[in-house]
Structure formats: structure tokens, C-alpha cells
Design an enzyme around this catalytic site. Structure first.
Site, mmCIF file in Angstrom:
data_model
loop_
_atom_site.group_PDB
_atom_site.id
_atom_site.type_symbol
_atom_site.label_atom_id
_atom_site.label_comp_id
_atom_site.label_asym_id
_atom_site.label_seq_id
_atom_site.Cartn_x
_atom_site.Cartn_y
_atom_site.Cartn_z
ATOM 1 N N GLU A 145 -5.075 2.214 2.642
ATOM 2 C CA GLU A 145 -5.102 1.077 3.562
ATOM 3 C C GLU A 145 -5.208 1.563 5.007
ATOM 4 O O GLU A 145 -5.910 0.961 5.823
ATOM 5 C CB GLU A 145 -3.845 0.222 3.386
ATOM 6 C CG GLU A 145 -3.863 -1.096 4.152
ATOM 7 C CD GLU A 145 -3.435 -1.002 5.604
ATOM 8 O OE1 GLU A 145 -3.763 -1.902 6.386
ATOM 9 O OE2 GLU A 145 -2.752 0.000 5.961
ATOM 10 N N GLU A 146 -4.515 2.656 5.316
ATOM 11 C CA GLU A 146 -4.411 3.091 6.708
ATOM 12 C C GLU A 146 -5.675 3.742 7.249
ATOM 13 O O GLU A 146 -5.921 3.713 8.446
ATOM 14 C CB GLU A 146 -3.246 4.082 6.866
ATOM 15 C CG GLU A 146 -1.870 3.509 6.560
ATOM 16 C CD GLU A 146 -1.399 2.496 7.589
ATOM 17 O OE1 GLU A 146 -2.186 2.141 8.501
ATOM 18 O OE2 GLU A 146 -0.258 2.028 7.484
ATOM 19 N N HIS A 176 0.827 -1.208 0.000
ATOM 20 C CA HIS A 176 0.000 0.000 0.000
ATOM 21 C C HIS A 176 0.864 1.261 0.000
ATOM 22 O O HIS A 176 1.882 1.344 0.671
ATOM 23 C CB HIS A 176 -1.035 -0.002 1.128
ATOM 24 C CG HIS A 176 -0.524 0.162 2.524
ATOM 25 N ND1 HIS A 176 -0.223 1.383 3.081
ATOM 26 C CD2 HIS A 176 -0.316 -0.754 3.505
ATOM 27 C CE1 HIS A 176 0.146 1.224 4.338
ATOM 28 N NE2 HIS A 176 0.105 -0.066 4.612
ATOM 29 N N ASP A 189 6.083 0.830 6.627
ATOM 30 C CA ASP A 189 4.622 0.717 6.508
ATOM 31 C C ASP A 189 4.103 1.827 5.596
ATOM 32 O O ASP A 189 3.665 2.856 6.064
ATOM 33 C CB ASP A 189 3.998 0.813 7.901
ATOM 34 C CG ASP A 189 2.508 0.510 7.896
ATOM 35 O OD1 ASP A 189 2.029 -0.141 6.941
ATOM 36 O OD2 ASP A 189 1.823 0.910 8.850
ATOM 37 N N HIS A 193 3.695 3.192 12.701
ATOM 38 C CA HIS A 193 2.795 4.316 12.978
ATOM 39 C C HIS A 193 3.420 5.379 13.880
ATOM 40 O O HIS A 193 2.696 6.110 14.561
ATOM 41 C CB HIS A 193 1.485 3.818 13.587
ATOM 42 C CG HIS A 193 0.626 3.032 12.656
ATOM 43 N ND1 HIS A 193 -0.676 2.679 12.955
ATOM 44 C CD2 HIS A 193 0.865 2.519 11.414
ATOM 45 C CE1 HIS A 193 -1.183 1.984 11.949
ATOM 46 N NE2 HIS A 193 -0.259 1.875 11.004
#
Length: 483
Positions: free
Chosen positions: A346-347, A300, A312, A446
Site C-alpha cells: 500500500e505504501e 495493509h 500504519d 510515517h
């Protein structure tokens, strides 16, 4: 998103084997299905071996993730950086000769604002002093006013404790969910399980708190590192401000609240802007014999905004891109179409995968398999797979090729091994997620520390090799995997 991680004893076995010789066969590989192991044509074995060796010697993926993270930066859904990343990845895939299209996705555009907090009343307080609290807003949080809010804090460890307080103990107050991330589980190789236990309070805490009259909700950061780093992430909108405090600050508040009354002043001025038109990047390397049949490799493209989205999930996008780059550079010809997808959103809700499922559902019968990388960039151990056990014999030769660097495990799961491929997994399409050593992943996930330096180039090359070998094998099997 469920994030399964292999047990520690397997990690240790692989680590020792890597320093001495080839990894020993695992219990997965000694399954009875090995009795019916399929054989690949010699030409395919040679091509897969060439892909592996080329990937392990190449820096293409690292250059791509470096550009995404350092030249473009954080890529939250709806942001100018997210659009720049869409344009960049699309152009890079066009350079490789793929058929590229941008498929529309309407995404939320949440904007982080001022984030400050301090304790203004607590037991033992020195006259005229306050204590700073380090926190960050959760995605989709409702903002405070510019002046913020001040209220008493109640600390709970779980939903049952919140329920036991009742409305009389919660109304008009700030609730802090002080639920610990289980570091022992993570260190033993079960970081995904530890995350799953704690993240429920980030996702659902504000909703539960507001039902009892809370005016704000805070959660202990969901992660394993105690460097006073707050971890952001999505939380279900509840109409009240929602944030995450560092683990150190959660401990501080809990200790003081056990002694007496604690009041906090909080300012979280995030805002929910209008939805933005964005895109999934979808790029096809057409199959030579069955172009209508599709194997997806993906990651993503969006990220949270505190760091630069390296592990991420810039890394996932980069290794998917490298699958196509390697095949083209080696002049290989997959029999089925290999489709590279850089997912959007996605997040912050997953609208990218929802849009893809809506647009392509009638083609799912011809989707042979879907692979996703969204667990970082650490050493790959193999794949979590939502597949039929009858598919395992077809994967054995590919596992043997991945054995040389320890990425040869296949762990069958009953849930999707990736959030963006979940609609396809639910529809019965064989779904694979790269199984990485996730013991330290949630230290940075994150947070502001999700940056390029967390990626080890050698391990990123191993991830690229794992995805390329498995993707190309699936695209060239004599028959599609049984469902």
C-alpha cells in the site's frame, strides 16, 4: 490516499456522551432514510451483540499487532520483514481454520541508505561552523553519490511560487517546499483534509522541481508534531534526490534564506533494488449459504521503515484478523464468505490491490462489500462509506449495536474510503473505511514514532468491535446492499 475525518463537534459530542450515557443520535441517523429502517432477525441482533461484547473484552488484536511491530518490526515492501509478516499472518489465520492462500504480487524494493544534511553557508555564519539538518529520504528517491551534493537552496511555499521563479531561479539548486500542515484543521477534526493539502508537495514536488532544472527536492514534513521528526512517504520518481526535512529545520532554512544565500550539503544514498515477489494474504471463512458472495475485512501489512508500522497499518491487519477470530471463537456461521486480506505494498505504489483487482475482477459481481482500516487505532466513530443512499436503511440496526461505544456514524463519501479497496469502490462495490479520531494520527504517521506504545488497547478493541459487527452484519443481511 484520501483520509476523511469527522468534524470536531461530532468528536466532542461523542466524548461527552461516552462519559455520561449513550451517545445521542447524530444528524446522519436522523436522515429521512431512517423512515425505512430495516429490521434484523432477532438471532442476528443477538449474534452481533455477542461479537461486540467479545471484542470489547478481548486482547487478540493487540497481541497480533504487538508481534507484527515488535517481534517482526518495520515491514517495507520487498524486505525480509515483510515476508516474515506474510508468513506469520497466514499461519495465524490457518490456526483459526480459514482457507488461506498467498496471492502473488511483484513489489518494488527500495532500500534506505545514509541520510545526512548540513547547512554549509548561510547569513551570520560563525567561521568554521555548519548547522545540522534533520531529514529523511522519500520512497523511490534517486540517490546522491556517496559524497553527496552541495547547492544553494531556494524556498517556495507552493507550486505557483516555484513556477514564478522560472528555470533561471531554480536550475542547479535544491528546492525546499515549505508547505505547512494545517494543525488547526487537524485539531478541529479535519486531519485528513489537512494532510491532503500538504501531501501533494511530497508526492509531486520533485517532479515539478526537476522540470525547472533543480538537482534535488526537499519538502517540509507532512505531519502535525514538532518534535524534529522527519516524515517519510512515497514521492513520484523524478530522477533527482528527494527528501523531507523536519518542520523545525524547514523553518530554519526559510528564515535564513529570507536573509540571504543558503547552501546545503546533502547525502541520501537510498537505492532501488530489483523487484521482489511478495504476496497478499487472502483468507476465507466460507459462507454457509452463499459461499460465492464475499465480504472483505482488511488492512495493509507493509509499512514504512522508520518506525515499526503500528498505527500504519499493523492495527488494521490485526482488527481484520480479529473479525475471523471472534466469529470462530463464538461458533458463529456467516451466510456469506468473510474474506480477511492483509494487503501488500500500500505504501509504495499499491501493487497489492492492483494485483487483487486483476485476479478477481470477474468475481466483483459477487463481492458484497469491502471494509478497510488504515487510519490508525484511535477511537472509532463509525464508517466512511462509498455506498448508495438506498443502502443506509440496511445498516441502521448495525449502527444501533455500535452506538454503545460511539462507533455508529455512517458518512457517505463519493471517493473510496481506503486506498486498497479503491479498485472495488470504483467498480461499484459498497466500500467502508473505519472512521477514527484522527486528530493526532499525523503526528506519528510515517515517522520513527509509529510504534506500539501509540496504540491504546481499549481503543483498539473498539476498532475490532466495529469491524467485526459491520463485517458480520453485511455477511448476514437478507439481501445484498443495493449498489
Amino acid at each position: 490516499m484520501r483520509l476523511p475525518i469527522v468534524a470536531f463537534f461530532l468528536l466532542a459530542t461523542l466524548a461527552i456522551a461516552q462519559t455520561k450515557s449513550l451517545p445521542p443520535k447524530s444528524s446522519y441517523e436522523q436522515d429521512e432514510t431512517a423512515k425505512s429502517e430495516k429490521q434484523y432477525p432477532p438471532e442476528l441482533v443477538n449474534e452481533l451483540t455477542a461479537l461486540r461484547e467479545a471484542a470489547l473484552a478481548d486482547e487478540y488484536a493487540y497481541r497480533q499487532v504487538a508481534h507484527l511491530t515488535e517481534n517482526i518490526g518495520a515491514r517495507p515492501s520487498g524486505s525480509p520483514q515483510a515476508q516474515a509478516a506474510v508468513d506469520y499472518v497466514a499461519e495465524e489465520l490457518r490456526k483459526l481454520g480459514l482457507e488461506v492462500r498467498l496471492e502473488e504480487v511483484r513489489v518494488p524494493h527500495w532500500i534506505r541508505g545514509i541520510e545526512t544534511a548540513e547547512l554549509v553557508e548561510y547569513p551570520g555564519q560563525a567561521a568554521g561552523t555548519k548547522q545540522k539538518i534533520v531529514l529523511t529520504a522519500l520512497g523511490a528517491s534517486t540517490p546522491t553519490s556517496a559524497e553527496g551534493l552541495t547547492a544553494e537552496v531556494v524556498v517556495v511555499n507552493n507550486f505557483d511560487e516555484l513556477k514564478n521563479l522560472g528555470r533561471q531561479g531554480v536550475a542547479g539548486k535544491i528546492v525546499l517546499f515549505n508547505t505547512h500542515f494545517d494543525k488547526d484543521k487537524a485539531a478541529a477534526g479535519f486531519a485528513g483534509e489537512a494532510y491532503g493539502e500538504a501531501v501533494a508537495y511530497r508526492a509531486k514536488g520533485a517532479k515539478a522541481a526537476v522540470e525547472l532544472g533543480a538537482i534535488a527536492s526537499l519538502v517540509r514534513s507532512v505531519g502535525g508534531a514538532d518534535y524534529r521528526l522527519p516524515h517519510t512517504g512515497w514521492g513520484e520518481p523524478a530522477g533527482i534526490p528527494a527528501g523531507a526535512v523536519t518542520s523545525e529545520d524547514a523553518d530554519l532554512i526559510a528564515h535564513l534564506a529570507a536573509q540571504g544565500k543558503v547552501r546545503m550539503h546533502v547525502i541520501l544514498t537510498s537505492q532501488n533494488a530489483s523487484e521482489v515477489l511478495s504476496y497478499n494474504v487472502v483468507a476465507d471463512l466460507k459462507g454457509s449459504e452463499h459461499p460465492e458472495q464475499v465480504v472483505i475485512v482488511s488492512g495493509h501489512l507493509d509499512s514504512w521503515d522508520l518506525g515499526t508500522g503500528a498505527i500504519d497499518d499493523g492495527a488494521g491487519v490485526a482488527v481484520a484478523m480479529e473479525t475471523a477470530e471472534l466469529i470462530q471463537r463464538l461458533h458463529l456461521h456467516p451466510k456469506r464468505t468473510i474474506r480477511v486480506i492483509a494487503w501488500m505494498d500500500e505504501e509504495n505504489g499499491g501493487r497489492g490491490h492492483d494485483a487483487y483487482a486483476t485476479a478477481h475482477r470477474t468475481e466483483f459481481a459477487n463481492h458484497v462489500a469491502a471494509i478497510e482500516s488504515d487510519l490508525g487505532a484511535s477511537h472509532p466513530l463509525g464508517f466512511d462509506a462509498k455506498i448508495s443512499a438506498n443502502a443506509l436503511p440496511w445498516l441502521k440496526p448495525a449502527q444501533e449495536i455500535l452506538r454503545s461505544f460511539g462507533a455508529n456514524l455512517i458518512k457517505i463519501t463519493d471517493q473510496s474510503p481506503g486506498s486498497d479497496i479503491a479498485p472495488m469502490a470504483k467498480a461499484g462495490i459498497p466500500a467502508f473505511g473505519i472512521m477514527q479520531d484522527g486528530r493526532t494520527y499525523f503526528n506519528y504517521h510515517h515517522t520513527a514514532a509509529d510504534t506500539l506504545d501509540k496504540i491504546v488497547p481499549r481503543e483498539l478493541r473498539e476498532n475490532a468491535a466495529a469491524m467485526a459487527v459491520m463485517g458480520y452484519a453485511l455477511a448476514n443481511l437478507p439481501a445484498t446492499l443495493p449498489r
